[in-house]
Motif scaffolding. Sequence first.
Motif, PDB file in Angstrom:
ATOM      1  N   LEU A  94      40.248  49.455  36.336  1.00  0.00           N
ATOM      2  CA  LEU A  94      40.984  49.744  37.312  1.00  0.00           C
ATOM      3  C   LEU A  94      42.359  50.424  37.128  1.00  0.00           C
ATOM      4  N   TYR A  95      42.959  50.851  37.992  1.00  0.00           N
ATOM      5  CA  TYR A  95      44.390  51.296  37.735  1.00  0.00           C
ATOM      6  C   TYR A  95      45.271  50.794  38.596  1.00  0.00           C
ATOM      7  N   VAL A  96      46.383  50.178  38.236  1.00  0.00           N
ATOM      8  CA  VAL A  96      47.424  49.379  38.853  1.00  0.00           C
ATOM      9  C   VAL A  96      48.660  49.823  38.872  1.00  0.00           C
ATOM     10  N   THR A  97      49.422  49.560  39.841  1.00  0.00           N
ATOM     11  CA  THR A  97      50.888  49.917  39.876  1.00  0.00           C
ATOM     12  C   THR A  97      51.848  48.866  39.457  1.00  0.00           C
ATOM     13  N   ASP A  98      51.415  47.725  39.317  1.00  0.00           N
ATOM     14  CA  ASP A  98      52.387  46.617  38.901  1.00  0.00           C
ATOM     15  C   ASP A  98      51.473  45.717  38.089  1.00  0.00           C
ATOM     16  N   LEU A 119      38.194  45.173  46.166  1.00  0.00           N
ATOM     17  CA  LEU A 119      37.568  44.136  45.540  1.00  0.00           C
ATOM     18  C   LEU A 119      36.376  43.629  46.408  1.00  0.00           C
ATOM     19  N   GLU A 120      35.241  43.561  46.021  1.00  0.00           N
ATOM     20  CA  GLU A 120      34.152  43.131  46.765  1.00  0.00           C
ATOM     21  C   GLU A 120      33.355  41.954  46.199  1.00  0.00           C
ATOM     22  N   PHE A 121      33.089  40.786  46.695  1.00  0.00           N
ATOM     23  CA  PHE A 121      32.070  39.973  46.312  1.00  0.00           C
ATOM     24  C   PHE A 121      30.790  40.109  46.852  1.00  0.00           C
ATOM     25  N   GLY A 130      40.976  52.203  43.623  1.00  0.00           N
ATOM     26  CA  GLY A 130      39.486  52.232  43.174  1.00  0.00           C
ATOM     27  C   GLY A 130      38.769  50.934  43.955  1.00  0.00           C
ATOM     28  N   HIS A 131      37.672  50.860  43.247  1.00  0.00           N
ATOM     29  CA  HIS A 131      36.701  49.674  43.876  1.00  0.00           C
ATOM     30  C   HIS A 131      36.052  48.830  42.709  1.00  0.00           C
ATOM     31  N   LEU A 132      36.002  47.787  42.838  1.00  0.00           N
ATOM     32  CA  LEU A 132      35.044  46.821  41.898  1.00  0.00           C
ATOM     33  C   LEU A 132      34.316  45.710  42.743  1.00  0.00           C
ATOM     34  N   CYS A 133      33.217  45.522  42.470  1.00  0.00           N
ATOM     35  CA  CYS A 133      32.095  44.408  43.049  1.00  0.00           C
ATOM     36  C   CYS A 133      31.765  43.494  42.132  1.00  0.00           C
ATOM     37  N   PHE A 134      32.483  42.330  42.494  1.00  0.00           N
ATOM     38  CA  PHE A 134      31.593  40.982  41.670  1.00  0.00           C
ATOM     39  C   PHE A 134      30.532  40.323  42.185  1.00  0.00           C
ATOM     40  N   SER A 135      29.633  40.099  41.165  1.00  0.00           N
ATOM     41  CA  SER A 135      28.394  39.397  41.607  1.00  0.00           C
ATOM     42  C   SER A 135      28.698  37.986  42.258  1.00  0.00           C
ATOM     43  N   ALA A 136      28.011  37.728  43.335  1.00  0.00           N
ATOM     44  CA  ALA A 136      28.172  36.315  43.645  1.00  0.00           C
ATOM     45  C   ALA A 136      27.040  35.689  44.337  1.00  0.00           C
ATOM     46  N   SER A 137      26.773  34.431  44.603  1.00  0.00           N
ATOM     47  CA  SER A 137      25.509  33.831  45.304  1.00  0.00           C
ATOM     48  C   SER A 137      26.108  33.904  46.615  1.00  0.00           C
ATOM     49  N   ALA A 138      25.352  33.739  47.953  1.00  0.00           N
ATOM     50  CA  ALA A 138      25.559  33.325  48.837  1.00  0.00           C
ATOM     51  C   ALA A 138      26.730  32.230  48.966  1.00  0.00           C
ATOM     52  N   TYR A 191      35.208  41.830  51.366  1.00  0.00           N
ATOM     53  CA  TYR A 191      36.121  42.453  50.781  1.00  0.00           C
ATOM     54  C   TYR A 191      37.472  42.153  50.980  1.00  0.00           C
ATOM     55  N   ILE A 192      38.495  42.378  49.678  1.00  0.00           N
ATOM     56  CA  ILE A 192      39.802  41.869  49.793  1.00  0.00           C
ATOM     57  C   ILE A 192      40.453  43.125  49.084  1.00  0.00           C
ATOM     58  N   ARG A 193      41.697  43.052  48.917  1.00  0.00           N
ATOM     59  CA  ARG A 193      42.729  44.047  48.283  1.00  0.00           C
ATOM     60  C   ARG A 193      43.354  43.266  47.114  1.00  0.00           C
ATOM     61  N   ASP A 194      43.361  43.944  45.849  1.00  0.00           N
ATOM     62  CA  ASP A 194      44.492  43.385  45.003  1.00  0.00           C
ATOM     63  C   ASP A 194      45.784  43.892  45.153  1.00  0.00           C
ATOM     64  N   PRO A 195      46.895  43.597  44.307  1.00  0.00           N
ATOM     65  CA  PRO A 195      48.320  43.710  44.960  1.00  0.00           C
ATOM     66  C   PRO A 195      48.372  45.160  44.739  1.00  0.00           C
ATOM     67  N   SER A 196      47.577  46.131  44.220  1.00  0.00           N
ATOM     68  CA  SER A 196      47.848  47.528  44.047  1.00  0.00           C
ATOM     69  C   SER A 196      47.103  48.402  44.981  1.00  0.00           C
ATOM     70  N   GLY A 197      46.270  47.511  45.877  1.00  0.00           N
ATOM     71  CA  GLY A 197      45.398  48.146  46.938  1.00  0.00           C
ATOM     72  C   GLY A 197      43.941  48.410  46.563  1.00  0.00           C
ATOM     73  N   ASN A 198      43.485  48.251  45.463  1.00  0.00           N
ATOM     74  CA  ASN A 198      42.094  48.304  44.797  1.00  0.00           C
ATOM     75  C   ASN A 198      41.222  47.329  45.700  1.00  0.00           C
TER      76      ASN A 198
END
Length: 136
Positions: free
Chosen positions: A11-15, A126-128, A78-86, A117-124
């Motif tokens: 992922l590419y970040v601004t900070d 993120l999904e669980f 960008g987008h990144l998905c983390f694997s997680a159980s219920a 879904y959430i956003r990281d500090p750079s706006g990417n």
Amino acid sequence: MKPAAVLETALYVTDLAAAETFYGDVLGLERIAKVEGRHVFFRCGQGVVLLFNARATIEPPAPGARLPVPPHGTTGQGHLCFSASADEIEAWKNRLEAAGIAIEADFEWPNGGRSIYIRDPSGNSLEFAEPRIWGL
């Protein structure tokens, strides 16, 4: 032949400092490498999450560089998905909300499985998500 797994995701970040705090402290990932102003890398299960300052990675390596990695990078979210159980998704939701991080979306997929879904500090983005959203 086909690839066996994804080893790393970028992922590419601004900070970088804000990204390092977020991915290390909020998400609890283990930092494994850092070059000030260029990148910070984290272990995530069997893979690695690479966070780059996009402006630093578009420059080609110097002639004779020890690691001649070609230029790369992008701008925008960008987008990144983390694997997680219920159960883990519910725990993540509680942890993230307690940290003041807004849940942007929370839903069940038509074929089964939940995502938040959430956003990281750079706006990417993120999904669980439960692996069963992909039939895994």
